[in-house]
Write a protein that holds these residues in place. Structure first.
Motif, mmCIF file in Angstrom:
data_model
loop_
_atom_site.group_PDB
_atom_site.id
_atom_site.type_symbol
_atom_site.label_atom_id
_atom_site.label_comp_id
_atom_site.label_asym_id
_atom_site.label_seq_id
_atom_site.Cartn_x
_atom_site.Cartn_y
_atom_site.Cartn_z
ATOM 1 N N ILE A 1 1.748 -8.478 -2.921
ATOM 2 C CA ILE A 1 1.599 -7.556 -1.709
ATOM 3 C C ILE A 1 1.249 -8.320 -0.631
ATOM 4 C CG2 ILE A 1 0.389 -5.432 -0.806
ATOM 5 C CD1 ILE A 1 0.857 -3.587 -3.279
ATOM 6 N N ALA A 2 0.177 -9.348 -0.847
ATOM 7 C CA ALA A 2 -0.994 -9.493 -0.219
ATOM 8 C C ALA A 2 -0.431 -10.972 0.501
ATOM 9 C CB ALA A 2 -2.379 -9.993 -0.741
ATOM 10 N N THR A 3 0.978 -11.353 0.027
ATOM 11 C CA THR A 3 1.823 -12.607 0.318
ATOM 12 C C THR A 3 3.113 -12.442 0.964
ATOM 13 O OG1 THR A 3 1.901 -12.927 -1.825
ATOM 14 C CG2 THR A 3 0.659 -14.437 -1.029
ATOM 15 N N ALA A 4 3.214 -11.014 0.970
ATOM 16 C CA ALA A 4 4.328 -10.446 1.758
ATOM 17 C C ALA A 4 5.789 -10.860 2.429
ATOM 18 C CB ALA A 4 4.797 -9.255 0.908
ATOM 19 N N SER A 5 4.105 -10.526 3.549
ATOM 20 C CA SER A 5 4.551 -11.295 4.946
ATOM 21 C C SER A 5 3.921 -11.550 6.285
ATOM 22 C CB SER A 5 4.914 -9.696 5.391
ATOM 23 O OG SER A 5 4.952 -10.007 6.742
ATOM 24 N N PRO A 6 3.976 -12.487 6.508
ATOM 25 C CA PRO A 6 2.477 -13.414 7.597
ATOM 26 C C PRO A 6 1.718 -12.884 7.779
ATOM 27 C CG PRO A 6 4.991 -14.004 7.825
ATOM 28 C CD PRO A 6 5.367 -13.200 7.343
ATOM 29 N N ARG A 7 2.407 -11.380 8.212
ATOM 30 C CA ARG A 7 2.510 -10.060 9.380
ATOM 31 C C ARG A 7 0.663 -9.725 8.333
ATOM 32 N NH1 ARG A 7 5.597 -8.242 13.362
ATOM 33 N NH2 ARG A 7 8.128 -8.398 12.817
ATOM 34 N N VAL A 8 -0.267 -9.366 7.286
ATOM 35 C CA VAL A 8 -0.508 -9.183 6.808
ATOM 36 C C VAL A 8 -1.907 -9.355 6.721
ATOM 37 C CG1 VAL A 8 -1.169 -8.298 4.179
ATOM 38 C CG2 VAL A 8 1.354 -8.365 4.509
ATOM 39 N N GLU A 9 -2.924 -8.547 7.427
ATOM 40 C CA GLU A 9 -4.388 -9.309 7.443
ATOM 41 C C GLU A 9 -5.225 -9.067 6.860
ATOM 42 O OE1 GLU A 9 -4.667 -8.925 12.054
ATOM 43 O OE2 GLU A 9 -2.655 -9.360 12.961
ATOM 44 N N THR A 10 -4.820 -7.733 6.383
ATOM 45 C CA THR A 10 -5.782 -7.349 5.270
ATOM 46 C C THR A 10 -5.098 -7.079 4.172
ATOM 47 O OG1 THR A 10 -5.999 -5.009 6.652
ATOM 48 C CG2 THR A 10 -7.547 -6.452 7.326
ATOM 49 N N ILE A 11 -6.088 -6.672 3.205
ATOM 50 C CA ILE A 11 -5.939 -5.185 2.406
ATOM 51 C C ILE A 11 -7.147 -4.038 1.746
ATOM 52 C CG2 ILE A 11 -5.545 -5.099 -0.572
ATOM 53 C CD1 ILE A 11 -3.375 -6.715 1.040
ATOM 54 N N ILE A 12 -6.995 -3.479 2.014
ATOM 55 C CA ILE A 12 -7.869 -2.280 2.448
ATOM 56 C C ILE A 12 -7.603 -1.087 1.349
ATOM 57 C CG2 ILE A 12 -8.433 -0.090 3.318
ATOM 58 C CD1 ILE A 12 -5.869 -0.936 5.687
ATOM 59 N N PHE A 13 -8.788 -0.686 0.226
ATOM 60 C CA PHE A 13 -9.448 -0.735 -0.406
ATOM 61 C C PHE A 13 -8.844 1.158 -0.420
ATOM 62 C CE2 PHE A 13 -12.631 1.085 -3.706
ATOM 63 C CZ PHE A 13 -11.672 2.094 -4.616
ATOM 64 N N GLY A 14 -8.503 2.024 -0.779
ATOM 65 C CA GLY A 14 -7.928 3.363 -0.567
ATOM 66 C C GLY A 14 -8.830 4.337 -1.713
ATOM 67 N N PRO A 15 -10.100 4.526 -1.572
ATOM 68 C CA PRO A 15 -10.505 4.936 -2.767
ATOM 69 C C PRO A 15 -10.289 6.081 -3.210
ATOM 70 C CG PRO A 15 -12.352 4.802 -0.943
ATOM 71 C CD PRO A 15 -11.178 4.115 -0.881
ATOM 72 N N ALA A 16 -10.161 7.333 -2.431
ATOM 73 C CA ALA A 16 -9.793 8.575 -1.839
ATOM 74 C C ALA A 16 -8.765 8.393 -3.008
ATOM 75 C CB ALA A 16 -10.318 9.774 -1.365
ATOM 76 N N ASP A 17 -7.775 8.408 -2.803
ATOM 77 C CA ASP A 17 -6.098 8.328 -3.307
ATOM 78 C C ASP A 17 -5.882 7.548 -4.395
ATOM 79 O OD1 ASP A 17 -4.222 9.889 -1.763
ATOM 80 O OD2 ASP A 17 -4.949 8.050 -0.244
ATOM 81 N N PHE A 18 -6.853 6.787 -4.918
ATOM 82 C CA PHE A 18 -7.200 5.662 -5.671
ATOM 83 C C PHE A 18 -7.573 6.122 -7.335
ATOM 84 C CE2 PHE A 18 -7.970 2.360 -9.179
ATOM 85 C CZ PHE A 18 -6.993 1.252 -8.094
ATOM 86 N N MET A 19 -8.555 7.037 -6.730
ATOM 87 C CA MET A 19 -9.890 7.484 -7.768
ATOM 88 C C MET A 19 -8.344 8.679 -7.573
ATOM 89 S SD MET A 19 -13.401 7.919 -5.973
ATOM 90 C CE MET A 19 -13.397 9.338 -6.943
ATOM 91 N N ALA A 20 -7.950 9.607 -7.271
ATOM 92 C CA ALA A 20 -7.416 10.671 -7.935
ATOM 93 C C ALA A 20 -5.956 9.888 -8.603
ATOM 94 C CB ALA A 20 -6.119 11.243 -6.779
#
Ligand code: GLV
Ligand code: MG
Length: 316
Positions: free
Chosen positions: A144-163
């Motif tokens: 995901i981090a290398t999928a496009s040169p447009r990617v500027e950030t990777i964000i952790f979404g804890p609420a959805d992730f915990m679910a």
């Protein structure tokens, strides 16, 4: 230089009042939300509200982001087309939530490119912020981090992730009851951080929902900052100062980092004796110290800090 993102303010795209307020707040980034803070029935109007708000301006230096809905819904393409056709010139990034595969990032990249060409915008200027919110996304995070040169950030979404992983805690960011062998989030945070650092993109921590508990916010933000994260979401004006502070270096650390850089430059020069390992006060510094100092100094400079204690070379 990457954009500052110490504090990333979430603003429901359906609330004109909160959008207007956001223009006055000292957050590094504002993201206008079409996803989970925007009720399904409000989404069509919110697209229009967001386009108008971006075009009206008044955002100053803040990074302007819109969070669209994820690709498993029926809303994503309309979110992207309406927002980018309507206000692409006044938009810095799109945030894509619940990313599970590299292909989902590439699909957004392709759609953005088409709109940029049609509208006569510069192709590739609008960046992508990818949110990791489930087990599949985390397993795929490098791709995901290398999928496009447009990617500027990777964000952790804890609420959805915990679910998504069936975590027992209902308080986002706090340890689940019965968990007593360390930090239940450590692996997830580190996994995302490694993907971000390996690919030169920023790592951002998601929300802390107990908005009245600023001490709790500081604790959870402090954990992400200690690991090396670049910033965190804020859901309320009361969290902004804490985020800006936690993700900037302390004044004394900043001064010390700048002093290491100056001292190392001097001692490795002809005038300083071409030395690679020297004492600065009680501390041995070498090339690795310079690299660590560059990180802290870079964060301090990005935060607009200035030096209060300046090292000077020894008198001849
Ligand atoms: C943010 O989107 C989260 O799910 O935590
Ligand atoms: Mg989410």
């Amino acid at each position: 230089m990457p954009r500052p993102r110490r504090s990333c303010l979430a603003v429901p795209g359906s609330s004109q009042k909160m959008i207007d307020k956001a223009r006055t707040l000292p957050a590094d980034q504002v993201f206008l939300d079409l996803e989970d803070a925007c009720a399904p029935l409000a989404k069509p109007d919110a697209r229009k509200t967001i386009v108008a708000a971006l075009n009206e301006g008044g955002w100053g230096e803040r990074t302007r982001v819109v969070r669209v809905n994820d690709w498993t819904t029926e809303w994503t393409y309309r979110d992207v087309v309406e927002v980018v056709e309507g206000a692409g010139a006044n938009l810095d990034c799109l945030m894509l939530p619940k990313v599970q595969t590299a292909q989902q990032v590439q699909a957004l990249d392709l759609l953005l490119t088409q709109i940029e060409k049609t509208m006569g915008y510069e192709v590739g200027r609008i960046g992508i912020e990818a949110q990791i919110e489930n087990a599949r996304g985390l397993v795929e995070v490098d791709a995901i981090a290398t999928a496009s040169p447009r990617v500027e950030t990777i964000i952790f979404g804890p609420a959805d992730f915990m679910a998504s992983i069936n975590m027992k805690s209902l308080v986002v960011g706090e340890q689940p009851p019965g968990y007593d062998v360390g930090d239940a989030y450590h692996y997830i945070l580190m996994r995302i951080l490694m993907a971000a650092r390996a690919n030169d993109v920023q790592a951002i921590d998601g929300p802390y929902l107990q908005i009245r508990d600023v001490d709790g916010f500081r604790r959870v933000a402090g954990r992400a900052a200690a690991l090396g994260y670049d910033g965190k979401w804020v859901l309320h004006p009361g969290q902004i100062d804490a985020a800006n502070e936690v993700f900037s270096p302390d004044q004394s650390d900043y001064d010390h980092a700048e002093n290491i850089l100056d001292a190392y430059e001097y001692f490795t020069s002809d005038a300083g004796g071409k030395r690679g390992a020297v004492m600065l006060g009680d501390e041995m510094i070498d090339e690795a110290s310079r690299k660590m100092a560059l990180v802290i100094a870079g964060k301090g400079r990005a935060a607009g800090m200035s030096r209060t204690d300046k090292w000077a070379p020894p008198a001849e």
